[in-house]
Motif scaffolding. Structure first.
Motif, PDB file in Angstrom:
ATOM      1  N   GLN A 141       0.799  -1.222   0.000  1.00 25.85           N
ATOM      2  CA  GLN A 141       0.000   0.000   0.000  1.00 25.85           C
ATOM      3  C   GLN A 141       0.832   1.271   0.000  1.00 25.85           C
ATOM      4  N   SER A 142       2.146   1.154   0.094  1.00 23.05           N
ATOM      5  CA  SER A 142       2.972   2.356   0.081  1.00 23.05           C
ATOM      6  C   SER A 142       4.409   2.003  -0.273  1.00 23.05           C
ATOM      7  N   TRP A 143       5.120   3.034  -0.735  1.00 23.22           N
ATOM      8  CA  TRP A 143       6.568   2.942  -0.913  1.00 23.22           C
ATOM      9  C   TRP A 143       7.211   3.435   0.376  1.00 23.22           C
ATOM     10  N   VAL A 196      -2.996  19.284   4.154  1.00 24.86           N
ATOM     11  CA  VAL A 196      -2.474  17.968   3.795  1.00 24.86           C
ATOM     12  C   VAL A 196      -3.348  17.430   2.668  1.00 24.86           C
ATOM     13  N   ASN A 197      -2.746  17.188   1.513  1.00 26.93           N
ATOM     14  CA  ASN A 197      -3.478  16.663   0.361  1.00 26.93           C
ATOM     15  C   ASN A 197      -3.301  15.153   0.294  1.00 26.93           C
ATOM     16  N   MET A 198      -4.407  14.441   0.302  1.00 31.83           N
ATOM     17  CA  MET A 198      -4.376  12.983   0.210  1.00 31.83           C
ATOM     18  C   MET A 198      -4.951  12.549  -1.127  1.00 31.83           C
ATOM     19  N   THR A 199      -4.275  11.617  -1.763  1.00 32.22           N
ATOM     20  CA  THR A 199      -4.715  11.087  -3.048  1.00 32.22           C
ATOM     21  C   THR A 199      -5.589   9.864  -2.817  1.00 32.22           C
ATOM     22  N   GLY A 200      -6.751   9.849  -3.409  1.00 33.61           N
ATOM     23  CA  GLY A 200      -7.598   8.671  -3.278  1.00 33.61           C
ATOM     24  C   GLY A 200      -7.001   7.485  -4.007  1.00 33.61           C
ATOM     25  N   GLY A 201      -7.192   6.305  -3.453  1.00 33.17           N
ATOM     26  CA  GLY A 201      -6.670   5.112  -4.104  1.00 33.17           C
ATOM     27  C   GLY A 201      -6.251   4.064  -3.100  1.00 33.17           C
ATOM     28  N   PRO A 202      -5.534   3.052  -3.571  1.00 40.77           N
ATOM     29  CA  PRO A 202      -5.225   1.903  -2.708  1.00 40.77           C
ATOM     30  C   PRO A 202      -4.074   2.120  -1.751  1.00 40.77           C
ATOM     31  N   GLY A 203      -3.318   3.208  -1.909  1.00 36.07           N
ATOM     32  CA  GLY A 203      -2.093   3.370  -1.137  1.00 36.07           C
ATOM     33  C   GLY A 203      -2.246   4.229   0.101  1.00 36.07           C
ATOM     34  N   ILE A 204      -1.179   4.255   0.903  1.00 33.01           N
ATOM     35  CA  ILE A 204      -1.128   5.008   2.161  1.00 33.01           C
ATOM     36  C   ILE A 204      -0.264   6.248   1.967  1.00 33.01           C
ATOM     37  N   GLN A 205      -0.706   7.369   2.551  1.00 32.36           N
ATOM     38  CA  GLN A 205       0.095   8.585   2.590  1.00 32.36           C
ATOM     39  C   GLN A 205       0.248   9.037   4.031  1.00 32.36           C
ATOM     40  N   GLU A 206       1.374   9.702   4.321  1.00 34.90           N
ATOM     41  CA  GLU A 206       1.656  10.112   5.690  1.00 34.90           C
ATOM     42  C   GLU A 206       1.910  11.610   5.768  1.00 34.90           C
ATOM     43  N   ALA A 207       1.544  12.191   6.902  1.00 38.21           N
ATOM     44  CA  ALA A 207       1.825  13.597   7.182  1.00 38.21           C
ATOM     45  C   ALA A 207       2.076  13.735   8.668  1.00 38.21           C
ATOM     46  N   GLU A 208       3.062  14.562   9.026  1.00 41.66           N
ATOM     47  CA  GLU A 208       3.378  14.772  10.437  1.00 41.66           C
ATOM     48  C   GLU A 208       3.398  16.261  10.736  1.00 41.66           C
ATOM     49  N   LYS A 221     -11.171   8.354  -1.785  1.00 42.68           N
ATOM     50  CA  LYS A 221     -11.247   9.459  -2.737  1.00 42.68           C
ATOM     51  C   LYS A 221     -10.264  10.545  -2.305  1.00 42.68           C
ATOM     52  N   PRO A 222      -9.906  11.473  -3.213  1.00 45.97           N
ATOM     53  CA  PRO A 222      -9.019  12.579  -2.823  1.00 45.97           C
ATOM     54  C   PRO A 222      -9.606  13.366  -1.656  1.00 45.97           C
ATOM     55  N   LEU A 223      -8.722  13.814  -0.765  1.00 47.52           N
ATOM     56  CA  LEU A 223      -9.161  14.452   0.471  1.00 47.52           C
ATOM     57  C   LEU A 223      -8.139  15.503   0.876  1.00 47.52           C
ATOM     58  N   ARG A 224      -8.636  16.617   1.406  1.00 50.35           N
ATOM     59  CA  ARG A 224      -7.775  17.666   1.960  1.00 50.35           C
ATOM     60  C   ARG A 224      -8.039  17.764   3.456  1.00 50.35           C
ATOM     61  N   MET A 225      -6.986  17.991   4.230  1.00 52.19           N
ATOM     62  CA  MET A 225      -7.137  18.007   5.681  1.00 52.19           C
ATOM     63  C   MET A 225      -6.344  19.156   6.292  1.00 52.19           C
ATOM     64  N   ASN A 226      -6.975  19.839   7.244  1.00 54.77           N
ATOM     65  CA  ASN A 226      -6.304  20.819   8.092  1.00 54.77           C
ATOM     66  C   ASN A 226      -6.481  20.403   9.545  1.00 54.77           C
ATOM     67  N   VAL A 227      -5.527  20.787  10.382  1.00 52.19           N
ATOM     68  CA  VAL A 227      -5.636  20.549  11.821  1.00 52.19           C
ATOM     69  C   VAL A 227      -5.350  21.860  12.541  1.00 52.19           C
ATOM     70  N   ARG A 260     -14.651   7.692   3.092  1.00 48.59           N
ATOM     71  CA  ARG A 260     -14.209   6.624   3.985  1.00 48.59           C
ATOM     72  C   ARG A 260     -12.688   6.508   3.940  1.00 48.59           C
ATOM     73  N   VAL A 261     -12.096   6.395   5.123  1.00 50.02           N
ATOM     74  CA  VAL A 261     -10.647   6.265   5.222  1.00 50.02           C
ATOM     75  C   VAL A 261     -10.305   5.075   6.107  1.00 50.02           C
ATOM     76  N   ASN A 262      -9.066   4.680   6.040  1.00 51.26           N
ATOM     77  CA  ASN A 262      -8.494   3.735   7.001  1.00 51.26           C
ATOM     78  C   ASN A 262      -7.217   4.391   7.488  1.00 51.26           C
ATOM     79  N   SER A 263      -7.240   4.889   8.718  1.00 49.28           N
ATOM     80  CA  SER A 263      -6.150   5.747   9.170  1.00 49.28           C
ATOM     81  C   SER A 263      -5.575   5.289  10.506  1.00 49.28           C
TER      82      SER A 263
END
Length: 337
Positions: A141-143, A196-208, A221-227, A260-263
């Motif tokens: 799911q990720s590199w 934080v821009n997340m790309t929709g699809g089968p892979g995992i992305q990380e942000a710290e 699906k593509p998702l944008r996130m602020n905290v 829907r996410v898996n986080s």
């Protein structure tokens, strides 16, 4: 004056000898390509193997083995990266390498080296210092990149993974299109530079984020996130016999709460603050939990996330890992029980 003409037979013989010599040199210089079997020396002898497209493997093995490198022309997209911070990532080649040894080998001293083209990097807005060799994760799911094992050799235009004990796996050259060339952390707040821009699809992305709050997310699906950080926790919103470790809540909002996410979220805690609240020396594992409530709640009580989803990772990390979140929007606190 007179000249001596060479005999036709002698000329033909010389041409044959010279042609054979050149053919021998060409045979020696021919490099292996995808699918060729490579012999690996044993007894910790050095195998330093270059390939036709520029890939280089350098390894020491305690026993004789063989390996094969194959080409995957449809790898996982490059934007799905874990193990480092910052985004977006792009592919710097249109295929990946799959390396297979004839037997499981976890006893190597090895490195893998992939060349990059400066023109290609410039066209994609990648600084050579932001090149990485990604290893496909076990869950595909990720590199995965590891800054501790990464070496960029700018003078030779290549990027390496060093300190390897095994070569089996899939590898691809990646580039990060950021101005910063070291770890990149996200700042709290609103605005384009804090998204934080997340790309929709089968892979995992990380942000710290700057305090160590870290998200590892797969989104359908593509998702944008602020905290944001919001100060002030009303004691009346806490469950009975609990208190908030901090004076603030992390407020997470996304562009579409219905995606829907898996986080996995790693929430940092300050053990000095816990010691101030619990002078009896209670450990974080016994006394800390993450709780949350709705994004726009004001009087609603915080509810603990199920204990089974939480793992308290103590020193040196000092973060609480929350697994299996399917929706991110909300207010989060660390609760002292």
């Amino acid at each position: 004056m007179f000249s001596i003409s060479p005999r036709p037979g002698a000329t033909l013989f010389a041409c044959i000898v010279f042609s054979t010599f050149l053919s021998g040199i060409a045979a020696q210089e021919k490099l292996p390509t995808f699918g060729d079997k490579i012999d690996v020396l044993g007894a910790m002898g050095r195998t330093d193997q270059d390939f036709a497209d520029g890939l280089a493997l350098d390894l020491f093995s305690p026993k004789n083995r063989t390996l094969v490198v194959k080409q995957n022309t449809a790898p996982l997209p490059a934007q799905f990266v874990s193990g480092t911070t910052g985004s977006p990532f792009v592919a710097l080649m249109n295929y990946s390498y799959i390396i297979t040894m004839n037997e499981t080998a976890n006893d190597l001293i090895a490195k893998i080296e992939i060349p990059f083209d400066l023109g290609n990097l410039a066209a994609q807005g990648v600084n050579p210092s932001n090149t990485y060799v990604g290893t496909l994760a076990a869950d595909k799911q990720s590199w995965v990149v590891n800054d501790a094992n990464r070496n960029v050799h700018i003078s030779e235009n290549n990027t390496r993974i060093i300190k390897m004990t095994s070569l089996d796996g899939e590898f691809m050259l990646l580039g990060r299109t950021t101005v910063d060339t070291t770890n990149v952390f996200v700042q709290y707040g609103q605005g384009e530079t804090r998204v934080v821009n997340m790309t929709g699809g089968p892979g995992i992305q990380e942000a710290e984020f700057v305090d160590g709050l870290r998200f590892s997310t797969q989104a359908e699906k593509p998702l944008r996130m602020n905290v944001d950080i919001v100060n002030g926790i009303n004691p009346a919103t806490m469950p009975a016999n609990t208190q908030s470790l901090n004076s603030f809540a992390w407020v997470v909002n996304t562009s579409d709460p219905n995606v829907r996410v898996n986080s996995r979220v790693n929430v940092p805690f300050n053990r000095a603050m816990l010691a101030a609240l619990k002078s009896n020396g209670t450990s974080p594992s016994q006394s800390l939990m993450v709780a949350r409530r709705a994004l726009n709640a004001t009087t609603e009580k915080f509810t603990p996330i199920p204990r089974a989803q939480q793992t308290v990772n103590e020193q040196p990390e000092d973060r609480i890992a929350i697994q299996g979140l399917t929706q991110l929007d909300g207010q989060y606190i660390i609760m002292v029980v």
